[in-house]
Scaffold this motif. Sequence first.
Motif, PDB file in Angstrom:
ATOM      1  N   MET A  49      22.353  30.058 100.740  1.00  0.00           N
ATOM      2  CA  MET A  49      22.739  30.873  99.427  1.00  0.00           C
ATOM      3  C   MET A  49      23.287  31.938  99.940  1.00  0.00           C
ATOM      4  O   MET A  49      22.605  32.688 100.710  1.00  0.00           O
ATOM      5  N   ALA A  50      24.316  32.414  99.138  1.00  0.00           N
ATOM      6  CA  ALA A  50      24.839  34.003  99.418  1.00  0.00           C
ATOM      7  C   ALA A  50      25.041  34.613  97.964  1.00  0.00           C
ATOM      8  O   ALA A  50      25.537  34.026  97.144  1.00  0.00           O
ATOM      9  N   CYS A  51      24.344  35.792  98.054  1.00  0.00           N
ATOM     10  CA  CYS A  51      24.410  36.690  97.060  1.00  0.00           C
ATOM     11  C   CYS A  51      25.165  38.102  97.284  1.00  0.00           C
ATOM     12  O   CYS A  51      24.934  38.468  98.136  1.00  0.00           O
ATOM     13  N   ARG A  52      26.267  38.102  96.355  1.00  0.00           N
ATOM     14  CA  ARG A  52      27.011  39.407  96.575  1.00  0.00           C
ATOM     15  C   ARG A  52      27.179  40.522  95.326  1.00  0.00           C
ATOM     16  O   ARG A  52      27.447  39.780  94.356  1.00  0.00           O
ATOM     17  N   GLU A  53      26.668  41.619  95.585  1.00  0.00           N
ATOM     18  CA  GLU A  53      26.580  42.471  94.502  1.00  0.00           C
ATOM     19  C   GLU A  53      26.096  42.028  93.113  1.00  0.00           C
ATOM     20  O   GLU A  53      26.637  41.957  92.162  1.00  0.00           O
ATOM     21  N   VAL A  54      25.006  41.606  93.210  1.00  0.00           N
ATOM     22  CA  VAL A  54      24.147  40.945  91.840  1.00  0.00           C
ATOM     23  C   VAL A  54      23.597  42.152  91.063  1.00  0.00           C
ATOM     24  O   VAL A  54      23.060  43.070  91.900  1.00  0.00           O
ATOM     25  N   ASN A  55      23.802  42.080  89.812  1.00  0.00           N
ATOM     26  CA  ASN A  55      23.278  42.953  88.856  1.00  0.00           C
ATOM     27  C   ASN A  55      22.589  42.357  87.845  1.00  0.00           C
ATOM     28  O   ASN A  55      23.308  41.178  87.452  1.00  0.00           O
ATOM     29  N   VAL A  56      21.527  42.790  87.468  1.00  0.00           N
ATOM     30  CA  VAL A  56      21.010  42.173  86.341  1.00  0.00           C
ATOM     31  C   VAL A  56      20.598  43.426  85.248  1.00  0.00           C
ATOM     32  O   VAL A  56      20.128  44.314  85.905  1.00  0.00           O
ATOM     33  N   TYR A  57      20.837  43.222  84.068  1.00  0.00           N
ATOM     34  CA  TYR A  57      20.524  44.047  83.265  1.00  0.00           C
ATOM     35  C   TYR A  57      19.585  43.407  82.101  1.00  0.00           C
ATOM     36  O   TYR A  57      19.872  42.203  81.663  1.00  0.00           O
ATOM     37  N   TYR A  58      18.735  44.054  81.671  1.00  0.00           N
ATOM     38  CA  TYR A  58      17.861  43.432  80.314  1.00  0.00           C
ATOM     39  C   TYR A  58      18.237  44.627  79.510  1.00  0.00           C
ATOM     40  O   TYR A  58      17.553  45.622  79.212  1.00  0.00           O
ATOM     41  N   GLY A  59      19.025  44.105  78.399  1.00  0.00           N
ATOM     42  CA  GLY A  59      19.497  45.017  77.478  1.00  0.00           C
ATOM     43  C   GLY A  59      19.856  46.157  78.058  1.00  0.00           C
ATOM     44  O   GLY A  59      20.955  46.245  79.013  1.00  0.00           O
ATOM     45  N   GLN A  60      19.410  47.460  77.967  1.00  0.00           N
ATOM     46  CA  GLN A  60      19.965  48.830  78.349  1.00  0.00           C
ATOM     47  C   GLN A  60      19.279  48.846  79.733  1.00  0.00           C
ATOM     48  O   GLN A  60      19.675  49.801  80.651  1.00  0.00           O
ATOM     49  N   LYS A  61      18.306  48.118  80.219  1.00  0.00           N
ATOM     50  CA  LYS A  61      17.560  48.473  81.584  1.00  0.00           C
ATOM     51  C   LYS A  61      18.302  47.581  82.835  1.00  0.00           C
ATOM     52  O   LYS A  61      18.495  46.621  82.632  1.00  0.00           O
ATOM     53  N   HIS A  62      18.623  48.459  83.836  1.00  0.00           N
ATOM     54  CA  HIS A  62      19.378  47.751  85.010  1.00  0.00           C
ATOM     55  C   HIS A  62      18.414  47.521  85.791  1.00  0.00           C
ATOM     56  O   HIS A  62      17.765  48.352  86.574  1.00  0.00           O
ATOM     57  N   ALA A  63      18.203  46.099  85.859  1.00  0.00           N
ATOM     58  CA  ALA A  63      16.652  45.750  86.548  1.00  0.00           C
ATOM     59  C   ALA A  63      17.092  45.583  88.153  1.00  0.00           C
ATOM     60  O   ALA A  63      16.195  45.556  89.093  1.00  0.00           O
ATOM     61  N   ILE A  64      18.185  44.903  88.290  1.00  0.00           N
ATOM     62  CA  ILE A  64      18.936  44.784  89.696  1.00  0.00           C
ATOM     63  C   ILE A  64      19.915  45.440  89.980  1.00  0.00           C
ATOM     64  O   ILE A  64      20.957  45.230  89.218  1.00  0.00           O
ATOM     65  N   LYS A  65      20.158  46.349  90.960  1.00  0.00           N
ATOM     66  CA  LYS A  65      21.182  47.077  91.307  1.00  0.00           C
ATOM     67  C   LYS A  65      22.033  46.566  92.497  1.00  0.00           C
ATOM     68  O   LYS A  65      21.476  47.054  93.541  1.00  0.00           O
ATOM     69  N   ASN A  66      23.126  45.958  92.096  1.00  0.00           N
ATOM     70  CA  ASN A  66      23.986  45.904  93.371  1.00  0.00           C
ATOM     71  C   ASN A  66      23.436  45.228  94.738  1.00  0.00           C
ATOM     72  O   ASN A  66      23.612  45.541  95.549  1.00  0.00           O
ATOM     73  N   VAL A  67      22.669  44.167  94.454  1.00  0.00           N
ATOM     74  CA  VAL A  67      21.999  43.567  95.774  1.00  0.00           C
ATOM     75  C   VAL A  67      22.561  42.575  96.311  1.00  0.00           C
ATOM     76  O   VAL A  67      23.292  41.418  95.667  1.00  0.00           O
ATOM     77  N   SER A  68      22.951  42.457  97.860  1.00  0.00           N
ATOM     78  CA  SER A  68      23.964  41.521  98.554  1.00  0.00           C
ATOM     79  C   SER A  68      22.687  40.946  99.582  1.00  0.00           C
ATOM     80  O   SER A  68      22.349  41.676 100.036  1.00  0.00           O
ATOM     81  N   LEU A  69      22.711  39.715  99.801  1.00  0.00           N
ATOM     82  CA  LEU A  69      21.886  39.040 100.410  1.00  0.00           C
ATOM     83  C   LEU A  69      21.947  37.621 101.019  1.00  0.00           C
ATOM     84  O   LEU A  69      22.521  36.921  99.963  1.00  0.00           O
ATOM     85  N   ASP A  70      21.952  37.233 102.121  1.00  0.00           N
ATOM     86  CA  ASP A  70      22.270  35.830 102.600  1.00  0.00           C
ATOM     87  C   ASP A  70      20.566  35.188 102.532  1.00  0.00           C
ATOM     88  O   ASP A  70      19.714  35.799 102.990  1.00  0.00           O
ATOM     89  N   ILE A  71      20.479  33.996 102.165  1.00  0.00           N
ATOM     90  CA  ILE A  71      19.377  33.208 102.414  1.00  0.00           C
ATOM     91  C   ILE A  71      19.785  32.062 103.499  1.00  0.00           C
ATOM     92  O   ILE A  71      20.498  31.212 102.955  1.00  0.00           O
ATOM     93  N   GLY A  72      19.117  32.036 104.308  1.00  0.00           N
ATOM     94  CA  GLY A  72      19.629  31.134 105.780  1.00  0.00           C
ATOM     95  C   GLY A  72      18.883  29.702 105.324  1.00  0.00           C
ATOM     96  O   GLY A  72      18.052  29.597 104.706  1.00  0.00           O
TER      97      GLY A  72
END
Lengths: 296, 439
Positions: A49-72
């Motif tokens: 799996m490859a994640c690039r610039e993942v952001n998660v918002y719960y309403g106004q709350k910015h819960a995940i900020k720009n996460v990029s990561l590979d899962i081998g």
Amino acid sequence: MSTTAIDTQIALNGALNRNAPIRQSAGAQVTDYDNRQTVGKITVDNPKMACREVNVYYGQKHAIKNVSLDIGANEVIAFIGPSGCGKSTFIRCLNRMNDTIPAARVTGLIKLDDDDIHAKEIDVVQLRARVGMVFQKPNPFPKSIYENVAYGPRIHGMVNDKAELDQLVRDSLERAGLIKEVEKRMLEPGTSLSGGQQQRLCIARAIAVNPEVILMDEPCSALDPIATAKIEELIDELRENYTIVIVTHSMQQAARVSQRTAYFHLGDLIEIGDTDQIFTNPRHKLTEDYITGRFG
Amino acid sequence: MNKATSPNGATPPHERDIKTIVNAGLARRHAAERRFRWYGLTAITLGLAFVVLMFANIINKGLPAFWQTYIQVPITFDAAALDPEGQRDPRALAGADYNALVRAGLRQLFPKVEGRLPLRALSALVSTDASYDLQRRVLADPQLIGTQQEIWLLASAAVDTFVKGNIDRGLEEANRPIKDNQIDWIDQLRAAGKIERQFNAVLFRSGDSREPEQAGIRGALMGSFFTLLVTFLLSFPIGVATAVYLEEFAPKNRWTDIIEVNINNLAAVPSIVFGLLGLAVFINFFGLPRSAPLVGGLVLSLMTLPVIIIAGRAALTSVPPSIREAALGMGASKLQMVGHHVLPLAMPGMLTGSIIGMARALGESAPLLMIGMVAFIVDVPKSFLDPATVLPVQIYLWSDLPERAFVERTSAAIMVLLAFMILMNGLAILLRKRFERRW
């Protein structure tokens, strides 16, 4: 015991005693607490799996900020970090469980093999069949042990007849190391098992549909040490066939079961690297503080 | 050590002995607790006392209605009178004068009675239904013709009331429905063992009547049955589906909030308003027949739906989210998650809510008055469109009638209604106990 294992052991001892001299000798290279750039190599040679610039918002709350990561592929990757750091939120992005929360919004790219999991042609049902999940609290269905394991294959239409299903259920329970304990009581409710057995039943249920990735969200936090040891052993065996992502509160557990470790802090991915390196030689001051027990 | 002192010179709070302070207040705390317990106990005792009083009163009044007085009369099924042509033609048999047979039988019992008025008083001992009873017997078994039988005939309501001891012999003759000569005959019959109380099958067999001894609750029971069947078939599936949609599928926004508030308000709307709505919409606009169980069921559905929806949503929310996550995590679709896991777990709660809603609908009378289910209907309804009334309305109708015999029938009908209520609520409790918390 290999040298790295010994190092890990030392690191863990250090984690128990924040003034241990070894921690002071292993200085971090990034000492600026406000620097939230990810330290370490986010890519791997054979990503599942490859994640690039993942952001998660719960309403106004910015819960995940720009996460990029590979899962081998065929690796166990551990997500650690203090409470509320977003590690559970991030793992739930990987099989789109955040879809069930109305206020949650996910942006960025997440790929499973070559498929964008947010693409229109990828149905969430298909994704979740490929990316299984084991939850923090053992949550078997209030049905028989057999039915618990048979549920996934049945709804996805994986088997043609009863004999095939029986075999699949037995195999899954066997791979989850539960078959000996439940062989004689397949028709008893899954909820009648002990906590550790229930969690292994949930793992059997997840692997019954033969997923590619298994997500585990603090699978041992509700279990006693013996049950925990069994699950950890199982995770090690399952690595042969599956890619496993595990969120854990226990640094010892992360050190024991994972090959790579990612440290999250307040929604940022602070550091990612080989587990041995993270625990012996953290490169970010925040990581160091966390694994030495200064907070968390 | 310099001792800190409070502004007023007393020992500061942190140096006082906590043990003595707590002990000093303990008696007061315990007294408050005892007092509260006593309030609760009194309230419950009072409540129970009223329930017992109500039940005792109803049972005391209603129990005699389950037994009815019958008089044994020798009846000669005279072939010449019943079937002069000897064809045994049912139509000819049905048209014969059975009243004459009854009169003849009574005269046989009391041969000395002479004169028009005394003879009429003698005939009045038995119910007007007696001749129809004989007719039914003959039609069912023509072999009776030409024989003489001792037959138990239904006594009139006045005789029944007197035999049950509800008419005082000491009253002036003009003030009581039963006259001196009739009392004399009854005493003679009693002495001869020709008068007795039998189980009142008529009560459960026939519809309403102006004659108390012939009035039964069968019509009202069937009316209630058809009405509730319509109510259940409509409100249960729609209510459950609505609850599932609102709880599991609908987005949470202002519109669903408004809908939710409205459903909660609908549950509190006075039931008669639903009756008016039914009258305006179902009868005036859609032209459905008046007094029909179908319309009654529709109106009661409107009333029961909010109750079922609210209970259903509560049952759905009580299913732990971990079950939903487990199902979704396995790749179940939302409908599969609901159908396979959430709904089965919520079903006992939903059924409990529905049964309680249905029990309320069973006891409802006001909205049914509006749509004409309050009419005097003798025939037992056989379908959803036949004119009918329901048990609570029947009770209301009977309670208005002056005859003493209707008073006990009113109470008997209340007992039957209460029995059904208790049965339904018992079922709800059983379901809840049986399937509660399986996870």
